[in-house]
Each structure stands twice: as C-alpha cells, then as structure tokens.
Scaffold this motif. Sequence first.
Motif, PDB file in Angstrom:
ATOM      1  N   CYS A  65      77.733  88.630  66.845  1.00 39.50           N
ATOM      2  CA  CYS A  65      76.969  88.787  65.733  1.00 39.50           C
ATOM      3  C   CYS A  65      75.836  89.325  65.277  1.00 39.50           C
ATOM      4  O   CYS A  65      74.905  88.495  65.644  1.00 39.50           O
ATOM      5  CB  CYS A  65      77.218  87.111  64.703  1.00 39.50           C
ATOM      6  SG  CYS A  65      76.836  87.111  63.088  1.00 39.50           S
ATOM      7  N   SER A  66      75.620  90.573  64.692  1.00 40.37           N
ATOM      8  CA  SER A  66      74.339  91.286  64.385  1.00 40.37           C
ATOM      9  C   SER A  66      73.707  90.454  63.232  1.00 40.37           C
ATOM     10  O   SER A  66      72.608  90.387  63.609  1.00 40.37           O
ATOM     11  CB  SER A  66      75.190  92.528  63.660  1.00 40.37           C
ATOM     12  OG  SER A  66      75.972  93.074  64.813  1.00 40.37           O
ATOM     13  N   ASN A  67      74.219  89.787  62.431  1.00 43.14           N
ATOM     14  CA  ASN A  67      73.382  88.963  61.524  1.00 43.14           C
ATOM     15  C   ASN A  67      73.767  87.369  61.935  1.00 43.14           C
ATOM     16  O   ASN A  67      73.537  87.263  60.865  1.00 43.14           O
ATOM     17  CB  ASN A  67      72.792  88.949  60.032  1.00 43.14           C
ATOM     18  CG  ASN A  67      72.919  90.737  60.074  1.00 43.14           C
ATOM     19  OD1 ASN A  67      72.230  91.717  61.105  1.00 43.14           O
ATOM     20  ND2 ASN A  67      73.508  91.904  59.087  1.00 43.14           N
ATOM     21  N   PRO A  68      73.310  86.501  62.327  1.00 39.91           N
ATOM     22  CA  PRO A  68      73.275  85.061  62.576  1.00 39.91           C
ATOM     23  C   PRO A  68      72.397  84.772  61.590  1.00 39.91           C
ATOM     24  O   PRO A  68      71.264  85.058  61.533  1.00 39.91           O
ATOM     25  CB  PRO A  68      73.299  84.473  64.009  1.00 39.91           C
ATOM     26  CG  PRO A  68      72.258  85.657  64.485  1.00 39.91           C
ATOM     27  CD  PRO A  68      72.949  87.342  64.244  1.00 39.91           C
ATOM     28  N   GLY A  69      73.148  83.349  60.833  1.00 33.70           N
ATOM     29  CA  GLY A  69      72.625  82.780  60.014  1.00 33.70           C
ATOM     30  C   GLY A  69      71.289  81.974  60.879  1.00 33.70           C
ATOM     31  O   GLY A  69      71.086  81.785  62.127  1.00 33.70           O
ATOM     32  N   ALA A  70      70.763  80.853  60.011  1.00 35.49           N
ATOM     33  CA  ALA A  70      69.284  80.222  61.053  1.00 35.49           C
ATOM     34  C   ALA A  70      69.938  78.184  61.279  1.00 35.49           C
ATOM     35  O   ALA A  70      69.564  78.361  62.300  1.00 35.49           O
ATOM     36  CB  ALA A  70      68.557  79.435  58.846  1.00 35.49           C
ATOM     37  N   ASP A  71      71.328  78.426  61.111  1.00 36.81           N
ATOM     38  CA  ASP A  71      71.862  77.552  61.753  1.00 36.81           C
ATOM     39  C   ASP A  71      73.260  78.175  62.802  1.00 36.81           C
ATOM     40  O   ASP A  71      73.753  77.496  62.981  1.00 36.81           O
ATOM     41  CB  ASP A  71      73.130  76.945  60.612  1.00 36.81           C
ATOM     42  CG  ASP A  71      73.803  77.679  59.973  1.00 36.81           C
ATOM     43  OD1 ASP A  71      73.849  79.121  59.936  1.00 36.81           O
ATOM     44  OD2 ASP A  71      74.792  77.398  58.932  1.00 36.81           O
ATOM     45  N   MET A  72      72.623  79.091  63.344  1.00 35.55           N
ATOM     46  CA  MET A  72      72.885  79.907  64.489  1.00 35.55           C
ATOM     47  C   MET A  72      74.442  79.750  64.152  1.00 35.55           C
ATOM     48  O   MET A  72      74.948  80.032  64.616  1.00 35.55           O
ATOM     49  CB  MET A  72      73.108  78.979  66.037  1.00 35.55           C
ATOM     50  CG  MET A  72      71.455  79.559  66.296  1.00 35.55           C
ATOM     51  SD  MET A  72      71.515  81.361  66.657  1.00 35.55           S
ATOM     52  CE  MET A  72      69.908  81.575  65.575  1.00 35.55           C
ATOM     53  N   GLU A  73      75.230  80.084  62.896  1.00 39.12           N
ATOM     54  CA  GLU A  73      76.518  80.246  62.605  1.00 39.12           C
ATOM     55  C   GLU A  73      76.926  82.461  62.303  1.00 39.12           C
ATOM     56  O   GLU A  73      75.979  82.918  61.571  1.00 39.12           O
ATOM     57  CB  GLU A  73      76.791  79.994  60.768  1.00 39.12           C
ATOM     58  CG  GLU A  73      76.631  78.358  61.437  1.00 39.12           C
ATOM     59  CD  GLU A  73      77.619  78.189  62.302  1.00 39.12           C
ATOM     60  OE1 GLU A  73      79.013  78.474  62.713  1.00 39.12           O
ATOM     61  OE2 GLU A  73      78.613  76.789  62.519  1.00 39.12           O
ATOM     62  N   ALA A  74      78.333  82.240  62.420  1.00 43.24           N
ATOM     63  CA  ALA A  74      78.243  83.925  62.402  1.00 43.24           C
ATOM     64  C   ALA A  74      78.353  84.541  60.706  1.00 43.24           C
ATOM     65  O   ALA A  74      78.439  83.860  60.028  1.00 43.24           O
ATOM     66  CB  ALA A  74      79.898  84.186  63.022  1.00 43.24           C
ATOM     67  N   CYS A  75      77.632  85.675  60.465  1.00 49.61           N
ATOM     68  CA  CYS A  75      77.701  85.608  59.014  1.00 49.61           C
ATOM     69  C   CYS A  75      78.921  86.449  58.058  1.00 49.61           C
ATOM     70  O   CYS A  75      79.234  85.804  57.012  1.00 49.61           O
ATOM     71  CB  CYS A  75      76.659  87.230  58.906  1.00 49.61           C
ATOM     72  SG  CYS A  75      77.733  88.491  60.468  1.00 49.61           S
ATOM     73  N   ALA A  76      80.240  86.617  59.011  1.00 51.15           N
ATOM     74  CA  ALA A  76      81.328  86.717  59.134  1.00 51.15           C
ATOM     75  C   ALA A  76      81.602  88.559  58.212  1.00 51.15           C
ATOM     76  O   ALA A  76      82.711  87.975  57.105  1.00 51.15           O
ATOM     77  CB  ALA A  76      81.937  86.035  58.066  1.00 51.15           C
ATOM     78  N   SER A  77      80.228  88.467  57.727  1.00 54.50           N
ATOM     79  CA  SER A  77      80.417  89.964  57.057  1.00 54.50           C
ATOM     80  C   SER A  77      80.592  91.416  57.573  1.00 54.50           C
ATOM     81  O   SER A  77      80.454  92.651  57.768  1.00 54.50           O
ATOM     82  CB  SER A  77      79.104  90.308  56.053  1.00 54.50           C
ATOM     83  OG  SER A  77      78.384  89.527  56.312  1.00 54.50           O
ATOM     84  N   CYS A  78      79.598  91.119  59.138  1.00 57.56           N
ATOM     85  CA  CYS A  78      79.177  92.603  59.939  1.00 57.56           C
ATOM     86  C   CYS A  78      80.854  93.363  60.637  1.00 57.56           C
ATOM     87  O   CYS A  78      81.283  92.172  60.793  1.00 57.56           O
ATOM     88  CB  CYS A  78      77.989  92.332  60.823  1.00 57.56           C
ATOM     89  SG  CYS A  78      78.434  90.674  62.298  1.00 57.56           S
ATOM     90  N   ASP A  79      80.376  94.149  60.979  1.00 54.10           N
ATOM     91  CA  ASP A  79      81.399  95.070  61.747  1.00 54.10           C
ATOM     92  C   ASP A  79      81.917  93.509  62.855  1.00 54.10           C
ATOM     93  O   ASP A  79      83.094  93.632  63.075  1.00 54.10           O
ATOM     94  CB  ASP A  79      80.600  96.376  63.153  1.00 54.10           C
ATOM     95  CG  ASP A  79      80.271  97.322  61.242  1.00 54.10           C
ATOM     96  OD1 ASP A  79      80.750  97.011  60.225  1.00 54.10           O
ATOM     97  OD2 ASP A  79      79.271  97.974  61.514  1.00 54.10           O
ATOM     98  N   ASN A  80      80.881  93.672  63.926  1.00 52.40           N
ATOM     99  CA  ASN A  80      81.612  92.852  64.533  1.00 52.40           C
ATOM    100  C   ASN A  80      82.444  91.983  64.457  1.00 52.40           C
ATOM    101  O   ASN A  80      83.609  91.555  65.171  1.00 52.40           O
ATOM    102  CB  ASN A  80      80.765  92.321  65.871  1.00 52.40           C
ATOM    103  CG  ASN A  80      79.835  93.028  67.107  1.00 52.40           C
ATOM    104  OD1 ASN A  80      80.011  94.229  66.950  1.00 52.40           O
ATOM    105  ND2 ASN A  80      78.694  93.288  66.943  1.00 52.40           N
ATOM    106  N   CYS A  81      82.380  90.469  63.628  1.00 52.23           N
ATOM    107  CA  CYS A  81      82.712  89.719  62.864  1.00 52.23           C
ATOM    108  C   CYS A  81      83.806  90.502  61.869  1.00 52.23           C
ATOM    109  O   CYS A  81      84.893  89.695  62.429  1.00 52.23           O
ATOM    110  CB  CYS A  81      81.994  89.534  61.726  1.00 52.23           C
ATOM    111  SG  CYS A  81      80.152  88.432  62.544  1.00 52.23           S
TER     112      CYS A  81
END
Length: 606
Positions: A65-81
Amino acid sequence: MENFIVSARKYRPATFETVVGQQHITGTLKNAIRNNQLAQAFLFCGPRGVGKTTCARILAKTINCSNPGADMEACASCDNCLSFQNGHSFNIHELDAASNNSVEDIRSLIEQVRIPPQSGKFKIYIIDEVHMLSQSAFNAFLKTLEEPPAYAIFILATTEKHKILPTILSRCQIFDFNRIQVEDISGHLAKIAGRESIAYEPDGLHIIAQKADGGLRDALSMFDQIASYSGKNITYKAVIDNLNILDYDYFFKLTDNLTAGRVSETLLLFDEVLNNGFDGNNFINGLASHFRNLLVGKDPATLRLLEVSNNIRQKYMEQARQTELSFLLTALNLANQCDLNYKSSKNQRLQVELALIKMCHIRNVVHLAQHPSSALQPATDAAQDKKKTELSAVNQAPAAPYKEPAATAAPVAQEPPAIPHMPAPRDEPPRQAPAEPASPQGSIRIGLPVKDQVIPSLIPSLTDLERVANGEEDGPKKVTGDARQPFTYETLLELWNKYAERLKADGKINVFTLMTTNAPVLKTPEHIVVLTENKIQEHLLQDESVELLNYLRNGLQNFGIEISHEQTERKQVKRLYTNTEKYAYLAAKNPKLEEMRRRFNLDVIP
C-alpha cells in the motif's frame, strides 16, 4: 436474478481490524510493518476456516500500500490496493499447492521471483496448502526460500504443519492460528444478520457457533443454509432441526429422570431420541458433555468454561444446584465406559440402556452407603432369620486379641493354617511388631484411615451399581466410619482368599496370582502389608486397592484397616547342573581326577 454470493466470500475481512478472533496474529503483523521488520518467509498454520489465507492476502495488500494509515491498515484507494481488489495485481501471486505440487511448478515460481516488481516495493507469493508439495518440490524450493531477492516475500499457509519438512520450518516465521471462540463467532454472525436484515435468536446463533468447532467459514456456511431454510428467521428450533442436533431439553429432562430414579421414563426418552434419527453413540457423548457442563456449573470460578448462551447457562446453573457431585462423577464414569464399549458391542442399544439403568440407581447406592442398616427392599423372613443367626454366631465367638511380644522372649513366627491357593512363605517375618511401627521404607500407602471422612462424599463403584441394578439390594452390611472390630489373622486369610477367588472368576488373573503367591503380613492389628517383587505388581495392587479395602473393611467390620506394600528381593531359584559342570567342580577340588580321566581315556557324558 442477481448472482448470490455466500457470506464467507461476501464478508471476507479486508483489513486486519476486521479479522475475527486472531488479534495475537494481526497485532504482530502490524507491528512488523510499522517497524519495517518483515521476514522473507511466513508460515500461517492452523485449523480450517480460521483466516490463514485471508490474513495472507491482507498482509500482501498492506505491504504494497502506498498510503498506509497510522494503524498500519491499507488505504484501499491507492493504485496498488485497487489493483489487488480487482484481481489485477502483478505483485501478488497465489499458488494452490494442492494442484501445483510438482518440481516443474516450483521451478516456474522460482523463475518469476527473478523478475523485480514493476510497481510497489515487494512481490508477494502466497502458497496455499503448502504441505501438499512433493519431497522434490520442497528440496527445489529450499535455496530460494532461504535467500530470496530483497523484494520477494513468501507467505505459506497450511492446515497440517507436521507434514512440512523441518528445513522449510527453520526458514520461516511461524504463526499459529487458534480456533475462534464461540462468543466471537456468534457475535460476528449477529453483525452479518443485522446487515442482511435477518431475524435471529441468540440461542440459535450460539448453536451454529458451537457446531462450527472454531471455524468461521463453516459457521457462515451453516448460517446461509439455515437462513434459506427458515425464511430469514433463524430460531433455535430451526437450527436444531436443520443441523440434526440433539436439543438441550432432552438432556435436562433426562437428568431429572436419572436423579429421580425413573427407569421407565428414561428408556422411553432414549427411544424417542433414536426414533428421531440420532445415533446412540452421539447421544451418550452428548449426555457426558451435559454432565461435564453441570460439573463446571457448580463452581462460579469455572462458569466461564460453559460455552453456551446466557439462557442455557442459567438452566445449567439451576440444575447443577439440584444435582449431587457424587451423582455427576459416577454418571460421567458410566458414560465414559459406555462410549468405550459402544463400537465393539453387538447390541449397541442395549449398551446405552444398561448405562442409563445404572445411572438411575446411583442415588440408591449412595443411600445404602449413608444408611447401611436400612435396606431398599425388605428381605424375606427366611433370609432375615438366616442373617440374625449368622450375626449372633459372629457376636458370640470372641476374637483373639492382639498381643504384644514379651520384652525378654524372642518373637516366634507362627505359620498360618494351610489354605488353598495361599501357601505360607518360608521366610515370613514375625507378624507381631511394636505398638507404634514405622512405615516400611520405600512402601507406598494405598489405603488410609477414613474414620473422619464423611460417608456421603464417597462415590459408588461400578460393582455396587451393577449389584443394585440387578436387584441384589440386600448386599453385605456396610460398616460406618466408627466400626473398629478386632479380627484374627485366620479370618483375614479367609476373606483374602475369597476375594482372590472372585478376582479369578472375573478374569483378573494377574491380581489373583499376586494375592495368592505371598500371604499378607499383619504388621499391627490394623496394618496389612503385601509383599511385591516389582513395579508391575505394585501398580496392579494400587489399581485394586479401593475395592480390596472396601471388601476387607466390610467383611472384618473394621474401618481402620490400612494396606501398604513392601518390595522384596526375588528369591534365587536353584537350577540343575549339567554333568560337565559337576565334573568341573569335582576336578577343581581334586586335580588327580582329571589325571585319571586322561589315563583311562574317559569322556564326560554331557
């Protein structure tokens, strides 16, 4: 019509936070991502349906994930996700080892590892059911797994960890997934039912969670099945009907009949269970689990071990207060014996019915132990007269008192009278001893005085249950904790031999041989020592100690009898010498004998 998606796929967790019941796994993985301490290989192992492959996919998505959250969860909005969610990611590869388990498949995988990722940081390879790989495939995979490129991460998943080579295990970080708790599964099913607008009863969801045996995927499959069966109204009745589960009410009603001694109602209820299509073995196992739950429900500290809903827990607590501990322990023993003998029995229904009949008589046996003078059924006049005559004869015959040895005279060992199957040992030690003897060194006490014990706490033996179930309720008179009648050594030997003969009739030949080989030694008026030769005989005596003590105490009318054992050295058995050995012995004492043999050219006959 829209394509139906099963709940196991529709509600598959997409983040670490939504994984059910594996917080110890998800927390460790998030910390590893946060600290940038990812291993080159992970091994996820555990039962089916607990989230191994799901966690592997979430880990693979979160790592890239290109932009993981502070809690280390995937953002679900980047190209990789997005590419992962749409199934078009070139950085995440899944391999089913169950159908791709050859060396060629692993070699093809190794060739792909050499190509670096086009986008993102890592290329992740998820190998499911990795234990299905062949021996050659494992060996071909070893080097790549140990030293992969910096951008390659392997995630292996298996349900049978013991089938994986130790060399593979040593190269992986191993994560053991637990079975999901019943409360976690039922809570997750309640959330899904709310989203799908399905009415439900908590007891029904709890039964589904118990039937799933820790697997959330199995629970979701049963959830969909029952939702279709009941028209989106999951009730307790619909669950037990659809899954063919014995209702709790059967066991509660059956326990009431057993504790009340209602044999007819018990057998009719068991017949109803069989007519409903349930197996007798499942029934007796379910009854044993019910008794276990009642035992757990007796103590507030163990209530958390009851994996049932709140309504059923209240029923267990109420019935546990009304059921004695001695009944539960004896009934559990009977149910366990029935389960062990069920498969080998030719009449399996009769096996269960006999166990139920014995359970109905447990309270009668306890009553006999508490009130030995009262009989369950009045005996006939002839039997009563015979008992009175025998009792008067016993009371009139004075027992020989125990005498201390004189201080000046040496103790004389008196040989017991010859009794069949009981030869007296030649080197038998004196039977008299000082008034305060010390326990023999190395001996293990198998019987202790129970004068101060409470009789109602005694647990009936299976022998007593069989006697009462067969109608022999006027058995030998039970002695109380205060009875301390003196007895003679001859009386002890007579009862000892009778018990040994009973063991022989029951097929316990090893214990019969032990009891008839060495006569018991009466160290003190109430202390009996049994001579043993090895550890095997000690274990045999310990296993038979409870029944033997009860028999001797009742027969001798003395509740202070103790039994211990003392190990003796095995006697050296004299053997027959050959002619050659005899001649060698004589020649050693007289050398001229050998000279004579050579002079006359004689031979020794072997």
